[in-house]
Design a protein around this motif. Structure first.
Motif, mmCIF file in Angstrom:
data_model
loop_
_atom_site.group_PDB
_atom_site.id
_atom_site.type_symbol
_atom_site.label_atom_id
_atom_site.label_comp_id
_atom_site.label_asym_id
_atom_site.label_seq_id
_atom_site.Cartn_x
_atom_site.Cartn_y
_atom_site.Cartn_z
ATOM 1 N N ILE A 278 0.863 -1.182 0.000
ATOM 2 C CA ILE A 278 0.000 0.000 0.000
ATOM 3 C C ILE A 278 0.895 1.227 0.000
ATOM 4 O O ILE A 278 1.875 1.298 0.762
ATOM 5 C CB ILE A 278 -0.929 0.024 1.232
ATOM 6 C CG1 ILE A 278 -1.801 -1.227 1.273
ATOM 7 C CG2 ILE A 278 -1.789 1.273 1.232
ATOM 8 C CD1 ILE A 278 -2.648 -1.336 2.514
ATOM 9 N N CYS A 279 0.592 2.196 -0.845
ATOM 10 C CA CYS A 279 1.333 3.448 -0.897
ATOM 11 C C CYS A 279 0.352 4.592 -0.669
ATOM 12 O O CYS A 279 -0.597 4.780 -1.435
ATOM 13 C CB CYS A 279 2.047 3.612 -2.231
ATOM 14 S SG CYS A 279 3.012 5.138 -2.352
ATOM 15 N N LEU A 280 0.572 5.372 0.394
ATOM 16 C CA LEU A 280 -0.257 6.535 0.691
ATOM 17 C C LEU A 280 0.125 7.664 -0.244
ATOM 18 O O LEU A 280 1.304 8.015 -0.372
ATOM 19 C CB LEU A 280 -0.059 6.951 2.149
ATOM 20 C CG LEU A 280 -0.374 5.871 3.200
ATOM 21 C CD1 LEU A 280 -0.094 6.412 4.597
ATOM 22 C CD2 LEU A 280 -1.810 5.393 3.072
ATOM 23 N N ALA B 69 -4.932 6.095 -1.974
ATOM 24 C CA ALA B 69 -3.947 5.064 -1.671
ATOM 25 C C ALA B 69 -3.897 4.088 -2.835
ATOM 26 O O ALA B 69 -4.931 3.692 -3.384
ATOM 27 C CB ALA B 69 -4.296 4.337 -0.376
ATOM 28 N N SER C 85 -7.990 6.934 0.978
ATOM 29 C CA SER C 85 -7.252 6.476 2.155
ATOM 30 C C SER C 85 -8.178 6.166 3.323
ATOM 31 O O SER C 85 -7.921 5.256 4.117
ATOM 32 C CB SER C 85 -6.219 7.537 2.566
ATOM 33 O OG SER C 85 -5.294 7.773 1.534
ATOM 34 N N LEU D 100 -9.328 2.499 3.813
ATOM 35 C CA LEU D 100 -8.374 1.418 4.032
ATOM 36 C C LEU D 100 -8.759 0.547 5.221
ATOM 37 O O LEU D 100 -8.489 -0.651 5.243
ATOM 38 C CB LEU D 100 -6.968 1.987 4.243
ATOM 39 C CG LEU D 100 -6.225 2.441 2.975
ATOM 40 C CD1 LEU D 100 -4.895 3.067 3.343
ATOM 41 C CD2 LEU D 100 -6.021 1.258 2.034
ATOM 42 N N VAL E 225 3.238 -0.804 4.114
ATOM 43 C CA VAL E 225 2.648 0.509 3.848
ATOM 44 C C VAL E 225 3.778 1.484 3.577
ATOM 45 O O VAL E 225 4.670 1.674 4.422
ATOM 46 C CB VAL E 225 1.787 0.998 5.031
ATOM 47 C CG1 VAL E 225 1.150 2.344 4.698
ATOM 48 C CG2 VAL E 225 0.714 -0.026 5.363
ATOM 49 N N GLY F 21 4.904 5.447 2.641
ATOM 50 C CA GLY F 21 4.426 6.820 2.765
ATOM 51 C C GLY F 21 5.480 7.703 3.383
ATOM 52 O O GLY F 21 6.457 7.218 3.991
ATOM 53 N N GLU G 113 2.773 11.934 5.989
ATOM 54 C CA GLU G 113 1.530 11.197 5.747
ATOM 55 C C GLU G 113 1.259 10.199 6.860
ATOM 56 O O GLU G 113 0.102 9.982 7.247
ATOM 57 C CB GLU G 113 1.603 10.492 4.384
ATOM 58 C CG GLU G 113 1.499 11.449 3.209
ATOM 59 C CD GLU G 113 1.641 10.729 1.883
ATOM 60 O OE1 GLU G 113 2.411 9.745 1.839
ATOM 61 O OE2 GLU G 113 1.004 11.140 0.903
ATOM 62 N N GLN H 21 -2.123 10.268 8.940
ATOM 63 C CA GLN H 21 -3.001 9.103 8.798
ATOM 64 C C GLN H 21 -2.865 8.142 9.978
ATOM 65 O O GLN H 21 -3.068 6.938 9.824
ATOM 66 C CB GLN H 21 -2.655 8.362 7.485
ATOM 67 C CG GLN H 21 -2.787 9.194 6.229
ATOM 68 C CD GLN H 21 -4.234 9.435 5.843
ATOM 69 O OE1 GLN H 21 -5.157 8.842 6.407
ATOM 70 N NE2 GLN H 21 -4.440 10.327 4.896
#
Length: 434
Positions: free
Chosen positions: A161-163, A168, A182, A185, A208, A210, A214, A218
């Motif tokens: 997962i990339c914010l 995302a 996002s 998620l 994850v 980010g 971020e 988040q």
């Protein structure tokens, strides 16, 4: 050196082909060694083109990245192996997975896995707009268009997962990509945490990506993501924009994306040939090869003429020596002359008794000065033309000296029946005409 330019347009994405001069892009330029040579965020197309021009770059491979939700991931179970049959069966294999008319969808074929062929589906009109957006950039050659989420580095048996701000990007270990808000998620995490059956299953690894900012913004979402007990979540901090992560994963083959530029939207015809920089050298080599072949052919023809003339001259000389011979020609004159020379050598007259005694006595005088050589008996055969002498000497070397001396005079001399005794050696010397 081959350069690759990764370009990712920024929102809004409603009309990709509208106002291309004012559209903003994130971009990163990689060299063949995997090093970042230039990058930019929120730049217009002219800024990117100016950077390439200032660095004297041409034929840079352009990789366009579109939002992941523009293309749908599908799996096609097709037993065929030939590409022609696969392409024919592809629409029918994925038709039930697509919520629109299959004739209006562009299908791009990916790798074959144990689950089937990986397929990317995108609306044909939208694909045409994206292709128009990335085509025709100066100093570049369009190489591929990918859904951006498909370029995330994959996590074995899990998800990556990339914010990316409010959205995302996600990709699974089988190559399935997703793009979502996002804030959703947490709901996705609960879906992953639900076991597919009552069997005992291992934890699902989640990586994850980010920036630190971020992660701080988040925190609530990350806490919700870590709540289900079946997920093993690991965070990877990014120092720069997500595009660099995507470009790095693609350059180092950490992902398996599907190139959307296939079939009706193929860009192979416009791809720069890897031999293009070598074309002048190839042309010179081709000219040199033609000239060399022509020169070799000309020299071969010249030498053939010279050989024909020499054969004619040889035949003229032979005709003067043997005017009555009509069977000899240039092809066999050498063999005929060699045969005649052999016959001439074998026609020498045999030496008579007096001649053989003369030469044998001469060699006897040369060797027997000390009384070390004695002739016991002499016999002559006229029919065979041979003189046979029973000779005794102090050593075999004396006998050999007589034989060698006679051979030096052109006679045929042999020593046989040699017997070594205490007083010396004796044997039978046979002499005949050479």
């Amino acid at each position: 050196m081959s350069y690759r330019l990764y370009v990712r347009p920024l929102a809004p994405f409603s009309e990709p082909g509208e106002n291309p001069e004012g559209r903003l892009f994130n971009w990163v330029l990689y060299d063949a060694g995997g090093d970042v040579q230039a990058q930019g965020s929120g730049d217009v197309r002219s800024t990117i083109e100016q950077t390439l021009s200032q660095n004297g770059l041409t034929d840079v491979l352009l990789v366009g990245l579109i939002p992941g939700d523009e293309a749908l991931f599908c799996l096609a179970d097709i037993p065929a192996k030939q590409s022609r049959f696969i392409n024919q069966a592809l629409p029918y294999a994925v038709e039930e997975q697509i919520a629109q008319d299959i004739d209006s969808v562009h299908l791009a074929l990916g790798l074959h896995t144990h689950d089937g062929y990986r397929v990317a589906a995108i609306d044909k009109d939208r694909m045409a707009q994206w292709l128009e957006l990335f085509s025709g950039w100066p100093h570049t050659v369009l190489d591929a268009i990918y859904p951006d989420a498909a370029l995330l580095p994959m996590t074995e048996e899990g998800w990556s997962i990339c914010l990316d701000g409010e959205s995302a990007m996600m990709v699974s270990d089988r190559g399935e990509w997703l793009s979502m808000q996002s804030e959703n998620l947490g709901m996705f995490a609960h879906t992953l945490a639900t076991p597919p059956s009552e069997d005992v299953v291992a934890d699902v690894p989640i990586v994850v990506y980010g920036t630190q900012t971020e992660f701080e913004e988040q925190q609530a979402m990350l806490a919700e993501l870590m709540t289900p007990g079946r997920l093993s979540v690991r965070r990877e901090s990014l120092e720069l924009m997500p595009l660099e992560l995507l470009a790095h994963a693609h350059h180092h083959h950490l992902c398996r994306p599907i190139n959307l530029c296939q079939r009706d939207f193929s860009v192979k015809g416009g791809k720069a040939s890897p031999l293009k920089p070598w074309k002048p050298l190839i042309a010179v080599a081709a000219v040199w090869f033609v000239v060399q072949v022509a020169l070799e052919a000309g020299m071969g023809f010249y030498y053939q003429q010279q050989a024909d003339e020499m054969r004619q001259q040889a035949m003229m000389v032979y005709r003067k020596a043997f005017p009555d011979d009509r069977r000899t020609h240039a092809g066999n004159v050498r063999r005929v002359i060699e045969g005649q020379l052999r016959m001439a050598g074998s026609d020498r007259p045999d030496a008579d008794f007096v001649t053989l005694m003369k030469y044998t006595g001469q060699q006897y005088s040369n060797v027997a000065g000390t009384g070390s050589v004695t002739f016991n008996s002499i016999n002559y055969s006229q029919s065979r033309g041979e003189l046979v002498v029973d000779v005794r000497a102090a050593s075999y070397d004396r006998l050999s000296a007589i034989r060698n001396g006679l051979a030096g005079q052109g006679l045929d001399a042999k020593i046989g029946s040699v017997v070594n005794e205490a007083s010396g050696a004796r044997g039978r010397l046979t002499v005949s005409g050479g």
